[in-house]
Design a protein around this motif. Structure first.
Motif, PDB file in Angstrom:
ATOM      1  N   ASP A 146      37.585  40.609  35.179  1.00 40.59           N
ATOM      2  CA  ASP A 146      37.748  42.085  34.808  1.00 40.59           C
ATOM      3  C   ASP A 146      37.226  43.025  36.205  1.00 40.59           C
ATOM      4  N   GLU A 147      36.846  44.218  35.976  1.00 37.98           N
ATOM      5  CA  GLU A 147      36.624  45.081  37.182  1.00 37.98           C
ATOM      6  C   GLU A 147      35.358  44.634  37.693  1.00 37.98           C
ATOM      7  N   THR A 148      34.474  43.785  37.165  1.00 37.58           N
ATOM      8  CA  THR A 148      33.204  43.547  37.558  1.00 37.58           C
ATOM      9  C   THR A 148      33.178  42.191  38.337  1.00 37.58           C
ATOM     10  N   ILE A 151      31.669  41.480  42.080  1.00 41.32           N
ATOM     11  CA  ILE A 151      31.140  42.781  42.461  1.00 41.32           C
ATOM     12  C   ILE A 151      30.181  42.719  43.594  1.00 41.32           C
ATOM     13  N   SER A 152      29.139  41.824  43.325  1.00 47.91           N
ATOM     14  CA  SER A 152      28.012  41.649  44.029  1.00 47.91           C
ATOM     15  C   SER A 152      28.144  41.168  45.427  1.00 47.91           C
ATOM     16  N   HIS A 175      38.140  46.408  44.577  1.00 48.77           N
ATOM     17  CA  HIS A 175      37.185  46.793  45.637  1.00 48.77           C
ATOM     18  C   HIS A 175      37.954  46.931  47.112  1.00 48.77           C
TER      19      HIS A 175
END
Length: 231
Positions: A146-148, A151-152, A175
């Motif tokens: 998903d969009e997360t 991310i880190s 991103h």
């Protein structure tokens, strides 16, 4: 010396390679799933013969153990175990995703991470993250994208997402540090053989009797409702 024939049937590509001391001598790849069961043994014999060797001269048999296609992995591992038994040669296994990462490790700088993806179901992929020194950054998992996702890591450095599971993730992983090569990349026995040579040097042999593919997830052949009705 290590003369190793390697097999990869993790996805729709069926590939066989021959390496001597980690150096590629021969490679054959077929880009259709129908080739797995009908052509795999023939590919092995042809690659070895065309390089000027006999099967009896092999020092080991290597196979991409997964994750990947359930059926493809069964065929590849069964063939590799059969050759190991018949030729009385040790069996080596290589993680499919790690071998995929090895394909790109020399193409990017030290600040870039590599995330091979094998398509699973819907928005799920089998994946892991490595740096270009082949150090593990994120362990192998079945991951719903998903969009997360990632991310880190993406906040810190670029990540290259590739493999047959990457295209469907492009709309979710938006991103600026996320990169998707235009060319679709598949697992290949070419890099399985390179990693197998290292495993051979370490004598990291598998037990031919008990060795099984690394499925990562249980195979689901029916829907839960159908399974209940059948029960």
């Amino acid at each position: 010396m290590s003369l190793i024939v390697s097999i990869d049937t993790s996805t729709k590509v069926c590939s066989v390679a021959l390496h001597k001391e980690g150096k590629l001598l021969g490679l054959s790849e077929l880009f259709t799933e129908k080739s797995h069961s009908g052509m795999l043994t023939t590919l092995v014999e042809n690659v070895v013969k065309q390089a000027g060797y006999e099967l009896s001269q092999l020092d080991a048999i290597a196979v991409a153990k997964g994750p990947g296609s359930y059926t493809g992995l069964r065929i590849g591992v069964s063939t590799a175990k059969g050759l190991s038994f018949a030729l009385d040669k040790p069996l080596l296994s290589v993680n499919t995703l790690e071998a995929m990462a090895a394909q790109l490790k020399d193409m990017y700088g030290a600040d870039t991470l590599l995330c091979p993806m094998i398509d699973a179901r819907r928005m799920e992929v089998y994946c892991g993250v490595w740096n270009t020194e082949m150090g593990t950054i994120s362990e192998i998992e079945a991951k719903i994208i998903d969009e997360t996702a990632f991310i880190s890591l993406l906040e810190k450095q670029p990540i290259v997402f590739f493999g047959d599971g990457a295209a469907k993730c492009k709309s979710q992983i938006a991103h600026p540090n996320a990169h998707f090569p235009n060319t679709e990349l598949y697992p290949s026995a070419r890099t399985v053989g390179v990693l197998a040579h290292k495993a051979f040097q370490e004598q990291a042999f598998e037990n031919v009797v008990s060795f099984e593919p690394f499925y990562l997830k249980d195979f689901v052949g029916t829907t839960p409702k159908a399974a209940q009705n059948k029960a």
